[in-house]
Structures are given as C-alpha cells and as structure tokens.
Motif scaffolding. Structure first.
Motif, PDB file in Angstrom:
ATOM      1  N   ASN A  57       9.433   1.662 -13.524  1.00 29.88           N
ATOM      2  CA  ASN A  57       8.403   2.449 -14.189  1.00 29.88           C
ATOM      3  C   ASN A  57       9.064   3.719 -14.718  1.00 29.88           C
ATOM      4  OD1 ASN A  57       8.712   4.103 -11.903  1.00 29.88           O
ATOM      5  ND2 ASN A  57       7.010   3.143 -10.853  1.00 29.88           N
ATOM      6  N   ASP A  58       8.282   4.660 -15.176  1.00 32.93           N
ATOM      7  CA  ASP A  58       8.841   5.883 -15.749  1.00 32.93           C
ATOM      8  C   ASP A  58       8.978   7.001 -14.721  1.00 32.93           C
ATOM      9  OD1 ASP A  58       9.077   4.751 -18.263  1.00 32.93           O
ATOM     10  OD2 ASP A  58       7.054   5.341 -18.857  1.00 32.93           O
ATOM     11  N   LEU A  59       9.109   6.644 -13.464  1.00 30.85           N
ATOM     12  CA  LEU A  59       9.215   7.649 -12.409  1.00 30.85           C
ATOM     13  C   LEU A  59      10.648   7.767 -11.905  1.00 30.85           C
ATOM     14  CD1 LEU A  59       6.086   6.737 -10.245  1.00 30.85           C
ATOM     15  CD2 LEU A  59       6.285   8.538 -11.961  1.00 30.85           C
ATOM     16  N   PRO A  60      11.018   8.963 -11.419  1.00 29.07           N
ATOM     17  CA  PRO A  60      12.311   9.082 -10.733  1.00 29.07           C
ATOM     18  C   PRO A  60      12.239   8.351  -9.398  1.00 29.07           C
ATOM     19  CG  PRO A  60      11.075  11.112 -10.523  1.00 29.07           C
ATOM     20  CD  PRO A  60      10.282  10.212 -11.438  1.00 29.07           C
ATOM     21  N   THR A  61      13.388   8.156  -8.783  1.00 22.67           N
ATOM     22  CA  THR A  61      13.458   7.393  -7.528  1.00 22.67           C
ATOM     23  C   THR A  61      14.281   8.137  -6.492  1.00 22.67           C
ATOM     24  OG1 THR A  61      13.276   5.298  -8.717  1.00 22.67           O
ATOM     25  CG2 THR A  61      14.217   5.196  -6.508  1.00 22.67           C
ATOM     26  N   MET A  62      13.838   8.066  -5.239  1.00 21.21           N
ATOM     27  CA  MET A  62      14.615   8.569  -4.113  1.00 21.21           C
ATOM     28  C   MET A  62      15.011   7.370  -3.263  1.00 21.21           C
ATOM     29  SD  MET A  62      13.668  11.345  -1.117  1.00 21.21           S
ATOM     30  CE  MET A  62      12.465  10.319  -0.261  1.00 21.21           C
ATOM     31  N   LEU A  63      16.316   7.148  -3.133  1.00 21.02           N
ATOM     32  CA  LEU A  63      16.823   6.087  -2.272  1.00 21.02           C
ATOM     33  C   LEU A  63      17.131   6.677  -0.908  1.00 21.02           C
ATOM     34  CD1 LEU A  63      19.375   4.380  -4.701  1.00 21.02           C
ATOM     35  CD2 LEU A  63      16.996   3.735  -4.280  1.00 21.02           C
ATOM     36  N   ASP A  64      16.603   6.093   0.136  1.00 20.07           N
ATOM     37  CA  ASP A  64      16.900   6.472   1.514  1.00 20.07           C
ATOM     38  C   ASP A  64      17.855   5.417   2.049  1.00 20.07           C
ATOM     39  OD1 ASP A  64      16.994   6.964   4.230  1.00 20.07           O
ATOM     40  OD2 ASP A  64      14.846   6.660   4.570  1.00 20.07           O
ATOM     41  N   PHE A 118      19.091  10.690  -5.389  1.00 20.09           N
ATOM     42  CA  PHE A 118      18.006  11.001  -6.307  1.00 20.09           C
ATOM     43  C   PHE A 118      18.372  10.471  -7.684  1.00 20.09           C
ATOM     44  CE2 PHE A 118      18.179  14.173  -2.962  1.00 20.09           C
ATOM     45  CZ  PHE A 118      16.882  14.136  -2.469  1.00 20.09           C
ATOM     46  N   LEU A 119      17.509   9.635  -8.236  1.00 20.93           N
ATOM     47  CA  LEU A 119      17.736   9.014  -9.541  1.00 20.93           C
ATOM     48  C   LEU A 119      16.662   9.473 -10.517  1.00 20.93           C
ATOM     49  CD1 LEU A 119      18.224   5.345  -8.267  1.00 20.93           C
ATOM     50  CD2 LEU A 119      20.021   7.027  -8.669  1.00 20.93           C
ATOM     51  N   ASN A 120      17.061   9.700 -11.775  1.00 22.96           N
ATOM     52  CA  ASN A 120      16.058  10.022 -12.789  1.00 22.96           C
ATOM     53  C   ASN A 120      15.318   8.749 -13.181  1.00 22.96           C
ATOM     54  OD1 ASN A 120      17.719   8.657 -14.632  1.00 22.96           O
ATOM     55  ND2 ASN A 120      18.530  10.534 -15.536  1.00 22.96           N
ATOM     56  N   ALA A 121      14.392   8.846 -14.124  1.00 23.50           N
ATOM     57  CA  ALA A 121      13.579   7.695 -14.515  1.00 23.50           C
ATOM     58  C   ALA A 121      14.394   6.583 -15.164  1.00 23.50           C
ATOM     59  CB  ALA A 121      12.462   8.138 -15.457  1.00 23.50           C
ATOM     60  N   LYS A 122      15.588   6.916 -15.667  1.00 23.11           N
ATOM     61  CA  LYS A 122      16.482   5.913 -16.252  1.00 23.11           C
ATOM     62  C   LYS A 122      17.327   5.218 -15.191  1.00 23.11           C
ATOM     63  CE  LYS A 122      16.937   8.377 -20.607  1.00 23.11           C
ATOM     64  NZ  LYS A 122      17.886   9.075 -21.488  1.00 23.11           N
ATOM     65  N   GLY A 123      17.240   5.681 -13.929  1.00 20.52           N
ATOM     66  CA  GLY A 123      18.016   5.088 -12.847  1.00 20.52           C
ATOM     67  C   GLY A 123      19.381   5.718 -12.669  1.00 20.52           C
ATOM     68  N   GLU A 124      19.622   6.850 -13.320  1.00 18.81           N
ATOM     69  CA  GLU A 124      20.917   7.534 -13.217  1.00 18.81           C
ATOM     70  C   GLU A 124      20.872   8.539 -12.064  1.00 18.81           C
ATOM     71  OE1 GLU A 124      21.727   7.598 -18.014  1.00 18.81           O
ATOM     72  OE2 GLU A 124      20.553   9.211 -17.102  1.00 18.81           O
ATOM     73  N   ASP A 136       9.480  19.165   3.563  1.00 17.76           N
ATOM     74  CA  ASP A 136       9.429  20.269   2.612  1.00 17.76           C
ATOM     75  C   ASP A 136      10.785  20.501   1.952  1.00 17.76           C
ATOM     76  OD1 ASP A 136      10.410  21.201   5.075  1.00 17.76           O
ATOM     77  OD2 ASP A 136       9.610  23.208   4.811  1.00 17.76           O
ATOM     78  N   VAL A 137      11.852  20.173   2.638  1.00 14.75           N
ATOM     79  CA  VAL A 137      13.187  20.304   2.059  1.00 14.75           C
ATOM     80  C   VAL A 137      13.392  19.235   0.986  1.00 14.75           C
ATOM     81  CG1 VAL A 137      15.675  20.276   2.544  1.00 14.75           C
ATOM     82  CG2 VAL A 137      14.107  21.383   4.141  1.00 14.75           C
ATOM     83  N   LEU A 138      12.907  18.023   1.224  1.00 16.53           N
ATOM     84  CA  LEU A 138      12.984  16.980   0.204  1.00 16.53           C
ATOM     85  C   LEU A 138      12.224  17.408  -1.053  1.00 16.53           C
ATOM     86  CD1 LEU A 138      12.465  13.733   2.340  1.00 16.53           C
ATOM     87  CD2 LEU A 138      14.594  14.527   1.282  1.00 16.53           C
ATOM     88  N   VAL A 139      11.054  17.995  -0.867  1.00 26.16           N
ATOM     89  CA  VAL A 139      10.257  18.484  -1.996  1.00 26.16           C
ATOM     90  C   VAL A 139      11.030  19.567  -2.744  1.00 26.16           C
ATOM     91  CG1 VAL A 139       8.108  19.665  -2.643  1.00 26.16           C
ATOM     92  CG2 VAL A 139       8.064  17.830  -0.939  1.00 26.16           C
ATOM     93  N   ASP A 140      11.663  20.489  -2.001  1.00 28.01           N
ATOM     94  CA  ASP A 140      12.468  21.556  -2.624  1.00 28.01           C
ATOM     95  C   ASP A 140      13.663  20.982  -3.379  1.00 28.01           C
ATOM     96  OD1 ASP A 140      10.771  23.540  -1.689  1.00 28.01           O
ATOM     97  OD2 ASP A 140      12.055  24.075   0.008  1.00 28.01           O
ATOM     98  N   LEU A 141      14.291  19.957  -2.820  1.00 30.99           N
ATOM     99  CA  LEU A 141      15.424  19.330  -3.508  1.00 30.99           C
ATOM    100  C   LEU A 141      14.977  18.741  -4.840  1.00 30.99           C
ATOM    101  CD1 LEU A 141      17.167  17.638  -0.454  1.00 30.99           C
ATOM    102  CD2 LEU A 141      18.123  19.452  -1.870  1.00 30.99           C
ATOM    103  N   TRP A 142      13.838  18.045  -4.847  1.00 26.51           N
ATOM    104  CA  TRP A 142      13.303  17.494  -6.096  1.00 26.51           C
ATOM    105  C   TRP A 142      13.011  18.615  -7.090  1.00 26.51           C
ATOM    106  CZ3 TRP A 142      13.852  13.091  -8.249  1.00 26.51           C
ATOM    107  CH2 TRP A 142      13.968  11.928  -7.493  1.00 26.51           C
ATOM    108  N   LYS A 143      12.432  19.715  -6.593  1.00 28.52           N
ATOM    109  CA  LYS A 143      12.119  20.845  -7.480  1.00 28.52           C
ATOM    110  C   LYS A 143      13.397  21.399  -8.105  1.00 28.52           C
ATOM    111  CE  LYS A 143       9.598  25.173  -7.716  1.00 28.52           C
ATOM    112  NZ  LYS A 143       8.752  26.114  -6.985  1.00 28.52           N
ATOM    113  N   ASN A 144      14.446  21.530  -7.312  1.00 30.46           N
ATOM    114  CA  ASN A 144      15.726  22.037  -7.818  1.00 30.46           C
ATOM    115  C   ASN A 144      16.369  21.081  -8.824  1.00 30.46           C
ATOM    116  OD1 ASN A 144      15.522  24.381  -6.324  1.00 30.46           O
ATOM    117  ND2 ASN A 144      16.648  23.542  -4.597  1.00 30.46           N
ATOM    118  N   LEU A 145      15.953  19.822  -8.804  1.00 31.27           N
ATOM    119  CA  LEU A 145      16.457  18.834  -9.762  1.00 31.27           C
ATOM    120  C   LEU A 145      15.550  18.720 -10.993  1.00 31.27           C
ATOM    121  CD1 LEU A 145      17.564  16.094  -7.217  1.00 31.27           C
ATOM    122  CD2 LEU A 145      19.068  17.509  -8.641  1.00 31.27           C
TER     123      LEU A 145
END
Length: 153
Positions: A57-64, A118-124, A136-145
């Motif tokens: 989809n057009d969303l970024p992805t977080m791989l754990d 952390f991957l952008n919507a293109k999978g990069e 909250d740190v994960l949320v902050d990391l996404w914000k910084n990206l």
C-alpha cells in the motif's frame, strides 16, 4: 562431515534493560534509550541496494527483526503489538523471526536483535534502530524520519 553456517545475526547481541536508561547507537547512528522522557534521534539512511520490501500500500513500514529466544525481543513484543493497534492505519508493521527467516537477517544485515528497520512507502530503508525501546521512542523515531504519527501526517 559437519559444516556450520554463520549468520550475521550472531555476530553481536544487544541487550538493554528497560529501566537502565542505557542508550545504544547502531552503525547508522540511530539512537534509542530505554529511559522514558529522553529524546530519540534517528539518522536518515539512503536506500541500500536490495534493502527493499514490497510495498502493499502507500504506507511506510516498520520491520521488527527479532527472535523468540531473545529476552529484549519478547519484552518488545507487546509494545510493537500495541504500536500496530494504535498506528497501523499509518504504518505497516511486520514482525520477522530471523531464526526462522535467515534470508531476512542477511538482507537487512541484522547483527543484533531486536532490530527495527524503517522503510518508506516505496520499500526503501530510511532508518533503523537496534535494541529495546518504549513505544513513545518508536513514535519519536518515525517523527524524526518525517512521519508524525501523532498528527497523522
């Protein structure tokens, strides 16, 4: 004859205690601290060749990228599950056991677990974090990206 296959996963282990306030920075410079109230920083990384996951989809992805036998990984599991419930409409979350999927461990150069890619919507790949951290740190990391999950932008 007995042969051994060494996977990069076992090159190093990162164990961070939730209440210790210790910080861990990976090779890319992304820092995460276990103590609440501390600032998280993320370094944007250029997309590495072959470090892409198919975007559904057009969303970024977080791989754990973690394992069932890792204490820090198991401590992160309910945090990641809750993160997915809260922010799953804005970010794809995929959990991968690197002992079950050694190709993923190699593809994403996992040297310690848990590793979050952390991957952008293109999978990069645009960033990563190694070690335990609070939601909250994960949320902050996404914000910084560049993805502010708290505002939905």
């Amino acid at each position: 004859m007995f042969t051994t296959k060494i996977i990069p996963l076992f090159a190093a282990l990162a164990i961070i205690s939730a209440g210790s306030g210790l910080a861990l920075a990976d090779q890319g410079g992304t820092t995460c601290t276990a103590a609440k109230g501390t600032e998280a920083t993320a370094v944007q990384k250029p997309a590495a060749e072959g470090a892409q996951a198919p975007a559904t989809n057009d969303l970024p992805t977080m791989l754990d990228l973690s394992t069932a036998s890792c204490g820090a990984c198991q401590a992160m599991k309910p945090i990641v599950e809750d993160f997915e419930k809260k922010y799953g409409s804005q970010v794809n979350v995929k959990m991968i056991d690197v002992l079950q999927d050694s190709e993923a461990a190699q593809k994403y150069a996992v040297l310690a677990v848990p590793t979050f890619v952390f991957l952008n919507a293109k999978g990069e790949e645009i960033g990563r974090h190694v070690g335990y951290c609070e939601q909250d740190v994960l949320v902050d990391l996404w914000k910084n990206l560049g993805y502010d999950l708290t505002t939905g932008k």
